[in-house]
Design a protein around this motif. Structure first.
Motif, short mmCIF file in Angstrom:
data_model
loop_
_atom_site.label_atom_id
_atom_site.label_comp_id
_atom_site.label_asym_id
_atom_site.label_seq_id
_atom_site.Cartn_x
_atom_site.Cartn_y
_atom_site.Cartn_z
N UNK A 111 0.94 -0.97 0.44
CA UNK A 111 -0.17 -0.35 -0.22
C UNK A 111 0.95 1.03 0.34
N UNK A 112 2.01 1.49 0.15
CA UNK A 112 2.95 2.48 0.17
C UNK A 112 3.88 2.79 -0.48
N UNK A 113 3.20 2.11 -1.67
CA UNK A 113 4.50 1.61 -2.43
C UNK A 113 3.85 1.41 -4.49
N UNK A 114 2.60 1.56 -4.03
CA UNK A 114 2.39 1.27 -5.23
C UNK A 114 2.02 2.29 -6.37
N UNK A 115 1.67 2.44 -7.31
CA UNK A 115 1.29 2.49 -8.34
C UNK A 115 -0.03 3.12 -8.32
N UNK A 116 -0.46 4.55 -9.42
CA UNK A 116 -1.97 5.16 -9.13
C UNK A 116 -2.37 4.12 -9.62
#
Length: 918
Positions: free
Chosen positions: A780-785
């Motif tokens: 959830x902290x490093x996901x794509x748009x």
């Protein structure tokens, strides 16, 4: 030939009126030249020639005869002048009413005496007459008993011809309602009668004056003749000469008729001897005639001959007669024994019994033959009842003709009512096949045979007793006699004994029926005598109903004989116990039938998600109630079974057991495995059997749960309410208790099955969420748009849609309840997963919010307060979107998701099709 003289002419008669035998003097012209010339004399049409005395050609004296005409002419006929004429007439008066105490100058013919009671002439003795009404007024008899008058006036009499006459008694008896004016008139009448009686002597002398004169003239003439005869003749008086003449005439007659008279005496002697021989011939031939008539059965002739011989020779002292009469008595004694033997034979008809009793009574048989017959009949009926039981217990036929079914002595209408009793009411009543007698349980056949014996024999037994009581055994016309009075006296002394006989018969009947159907109600000591049915099949409610019908018919048949109710009360008590037993047995057997309904479940679902099982259950209970209509019906003199506290409580308990048995049946069906269902037998009576067989429908365990849940809802909303109405309609009490217990049980099953189904369906969907979210090492902290809703959520929605489709196929009414619970589970899991994330990046927050919004909007129709709260709590950890571009992007992605899955999400929209209410 011309007549020498003119015809007679009557010109006067004195007196010109009078009663019959009045002496009259007839005067006229040409009344004859002498007594020989007078050949005819009639007055008022009656010939008076015998009493006529010719005096001269102008005078004739005679007496008037009893003519028919009241008034008529006097016609004289002579040889010289022929028939004469008359210028005068004579009036014949009716004779006065002469009482037995009245004086009369002439002789009164007692054989044709005048009856003042009926105003008619009757040939009766004057001693039987009664005087006329002495008061001369109308008699008004009161309604007073003779015994009361005798007690009031002891030793007196109301008959005024009696020596003990009481005027007060006479007035009370004959003029109790007469007014004072009438009584005053009666007193005047008595005074007139007294005055007339005082004048009676003078009238008597006047009326008989002519008779006295005639008698005086006759006596004077005789006296003068005797005196002249005694003085003029020396040879003796006229009476002496007359005596001599008579003696000579007698001697001459004896000489002439001695031979004739001798022959007459001899003939008389012969005739008397023949008469005596004929009388002896009857006695000598009597023993042989008695034997012949006994062989022919002419007992009446024997009795008549015996009575005749007894009256003639019963007290004879002649040795020969005594010897023959002794043989007659010996034959009559043998006849008495024969008749008594025939009287005590069984079976016999009531007519024969009465006939033999009358014969024995006429023959003066010792003892009381009627009571002996009653006692023998009582023992025979008891033996018949016991033989019925022995026949069925041992399986052997007892040699009593009255027990044969082909020889049923009951009226055909009664037998038809017994036979047709199983055909009433409901689909459970099927016509009896030709082999019904062999399929009927032994207990039912036993009770019917007992009823046949009672109805066939007890009425004649009762009628025999009634004839004994009223004396008609000895007199068909009911006339009083010594035998009748003795019979009534004996019957009064034996009333208690006969009452005990009837009680013994009814108690024996009841105990035999109880031994076959209600052995628990008998004392242990009587089970060996009346029981023994342990190896027989227990009866169902329908057969017990047949038994109740039979016992009722037996009771009604006895009640029509006017047997006292206290003697039949024991049968009423038996009927009450049988009706209670029928109620409980029917409920118990219905419980067993309900348990077997699981075998008839075909899993064919209608448009409401129901199978035929609830309808079969309701039909089973309704048919049971219909079968109880006859036994629960309260006949005259019976008690309402459903008003007994013990029966009410027990019936309510069994009704609850029936409801719970069906609920257990459905629970058992819900736990069936596929292997169990493959061996389930099909109900050939179901209209959907062949279609289900063609489709080979076998529901999955989840489908079974849904079907049972749908059936449970229908039970609670419809079936239990309908059954409560049926229970109340048939008189059951405590229906609220039955309904409440049934609803509690079905709700417990419903909740259990619902939880099991939700667990089976929600666990896979909830378990797939977490792996789907973190598939591909998602963070959830490093996901794509976000570019759209991820597949795990779509898969979860597809799984929910699958559940929707499964539930909708079974029951539309279950869809909101089940999907709401599954959505709650999914929302709760999403809330947990969101709260477990340490932190969200901007893109992660947008991705999470997009998926939560998509899931919430997709199942918006099935959101509850708990699921809404879970969605709100799941959105709380997410950072807020402050940029308008982000919000717009999220809305576009959400719309794209909805449009992309529009077809799939259509099932979550409210359905326009409403379920059909049954």
């Amino acid at each position: 030939m011309s007549r020498a003289r003119p015809p007679p002419l009557v010109t006067g008669i004195s007196p010109n009126e009078g009663t019959a035998w009045t002496k009259v003097t007839i005067r006229g012209e040409n009344l004859g030249m002498g007594a020989a010339d007078l050949i005819g004399l009639s007055i008022c049409g009656h010939s008076c020639l015998l009493t006529a005395e010719w005096m001269s050609a102008s005078k004739i004296v005679c007496r008037v005869g009893p003519a028919k005409d009241d008034k008529g002419e006097i016609i004289v006929t002579t040889k010289s002048g022929g028939n004469g004429t008359s210028t005068v007439s004579f009036k014949l008066l009716k004779p006065d009413k002469i009482g037995i105490l009245d004086q009369s100058a002439v002789w009164v013919d007692e054989m044709n005496y005048y009856d003042m009671r009926t105003d008619r002439n009757k040939g009766i003795s004057p001693l039987s007459l009664r005087p006329s009404n002495p008061l001369g007024i109308d008699i008004d008899k009161g309604k007073l008993l003779q015994t009361d008058m005798e007690q009031t006036f002891p030793g007196m009499s109301g008959d005024f011809t009696s020596e003990n006459f009481s005027a007060t008694w006479y007035l009370i008896e004959n003029h109790s309602g007469t007014g004072f004016d009438q009584l005053r008139l009666a007193a005047n009448n008595l005074k007139k009668q007294a005055n007339k009686k005082n004048e009676g002597s003078l009238a008597y002398v006047k009326g008989g004056l002519s008779t006295f004169f005639e008698a005086q003239d006759a006596l004077a003439a005789i006296h003068q003749k005797l005196e002249s005869d005694g003085t003029e003749k020396v040879e003796g008086s006229m009476t002496q000469r007359l005596e001599n003449v008579l003696n000579r005439a007698s001697d001459t007659a004896d000489t002439l008729f001695q031979e004739v008279l001798g022959r007459k005496d001899k003939a008389d002697s012969t005739r008397n001897a023949l008469n005596v021989l004929q009388r002896f011939k009857f006695l000598f031939n009597l023993p042989l005639n008695i034997e012949r008539n006994i062989q022919k059965g002419d007992y009446d002739v024997v009795i008549n001959d015996y009575e005749k011989a007894k009256s003639l020779f019963g007290n004879t002292e002649v040795p020969v007669f005594k010897k023959v009469y002794a043989e007659v008595e010996m034959r009559i004694g043998a006849l008495r024994s024969l008749l008594l033997e025939k009287l005590l034979e069984t079976p016999s008809t009531l007519h024969d019994q009465k006939r033999y009793i009358r014969y024995l009574s006429d023959l003066h048989a010792p003892g009381d033959p009627a009571w002996q017959c009653i006692y023998a009949q009582h023992k025979w009926i008891l033996q018949l009842l016991q033989n019925c039981r022995d026949e069925f217990i041992t399986g052997q036929r007892v040699g009593v003709g009255a027990l044969d079914l082909d020889g049923d002595t009951r009226p055909s209408a009664l037998r038809m009512s017994h036979t047709a009793s199983l055909k009433r009411g409901g689909s459970l009543r099927t016509p009896r096949p030709s082999t019904w007698r062999f399929e009927t349980p032994q207990q039912v056949q036993f009770v019917e045979k007992l009823s046949d014996v009672v109805i066939g024999q007890l009425p004649n037994f009762w009628k025999l007793w009634i004839s004994y009581v009223n004396g008609s055994l000895f007199s068909e016309t009911g006339e009083k006699s010594g035998q009748v009075e003795r019979s009534k006296k004996n019957a009064r002394q034996r009333q208690n004994d006969f009452k005990k006989m009837i009680e013994e018969l009814t108690h024996r009947l009841v105990k035999l029926v109880r031994g076959a159907l209600l052995p628990a109600t008998l004392p242990p000591g009587e089970l060996g005598l009346y029981g023994g049915w342990e190896n027989k099949t227990e009866l169902t409610g329908l057969w017990v109903t047949q038994v109740i019908h039979t016992v009722r018919c037996c009771h009604d048949a006895l009640a029509t004989l006017e047997i006292p109710n206290d003697l039949l009360q024991v049968i009423q008590d038996l009927l009450l116990d049988l009706r209670v037993h029928c109620l409980l047995v029917s409920l118990q057997h219905t419980t067993e039938d309900v348990k077997k309904l699981a075998e008839k479940e075909d899993w064919v679902v209608d448009n409401e998600g129901l199978t035929s099982l609830p309808a079969q259950f309701e039909q089973c209970v309704v048919q049971m109630l219909q079968s109880l209509t006859e036994p629960m019906e309260t006949k005259p003199g019976e008690i309402n079974v459903l008003q007994l506290d013990l029966a009410q409580d027990r019936a309510s308990e069994l009704c609850v057991v029936i409801m719970k048995a069906f609920i257990s049946c459905m629970e058992q069906l819900s736990m069936k495995t596929d292997s169990d269902s493959s061996h389930t037998s099909m109900d050939l009576a179901s209209p959907n059997t062949f279609s289900s067989a063609q489709e080979e429908f076998s529901p999955t365990p989840e489908q079974r749960l849904l079907i049972i849940l749908s059936n449970c809802q229908y039970l609670e909303k419809h079936t239990f309410i309908n059954l409560a109405e049926h229970f109340e309609k048939h008189g059951f009490t405590g229906t609220e208790k039955i309904t409440r217990a049934s609803r509690e049980a079905v709700r417990d099953l419903d909740q259990t099955l619902f939880d099991a189904y939700i667990q089976r369906k929600s666990d896979p969907i909830v378990g797939s969420l977490e792996p789907g979210i973190y598939a591909g090492y998602f963070d959830w902290r490093e996901c794509q748009p976000p570019t759209g809703v991820r597949n795990y959520l779509k898969e979860a929605l597809v799984s929910i849609i699958t559940v929707h489709a499964e539930v909708f196929t079974i029951s539309k009414e279950l869809v909101p309840r089940i999907l709401s619970k599954i959505v709650e589970a999914v929302a709760e899991e999403m809330c947990r997963l969101m709260h477990c994330v340490p932190s969200f990046s901007k893109n992660g927050a947008m991705q999470a919010r997009l998926e939560l919004w998509a899931l919430r909007d997709a199942v918006a129709c099935y959101l509850t307060a708990d699921s809404n709260a879970n969605f709100r709590q799941a959105l709380e950890p997410l950072p807020q979107l402050h940029s308008g571009a982000d919000k717009k992007s999220q809305e576009e992605l959400l719309n794209t998701f909805k449009s992309g899955m529009q077809l799939q999400l259509t099932c979550f929209q409210p359905s326009s099709v409403q379920p059909i209410k049954r």
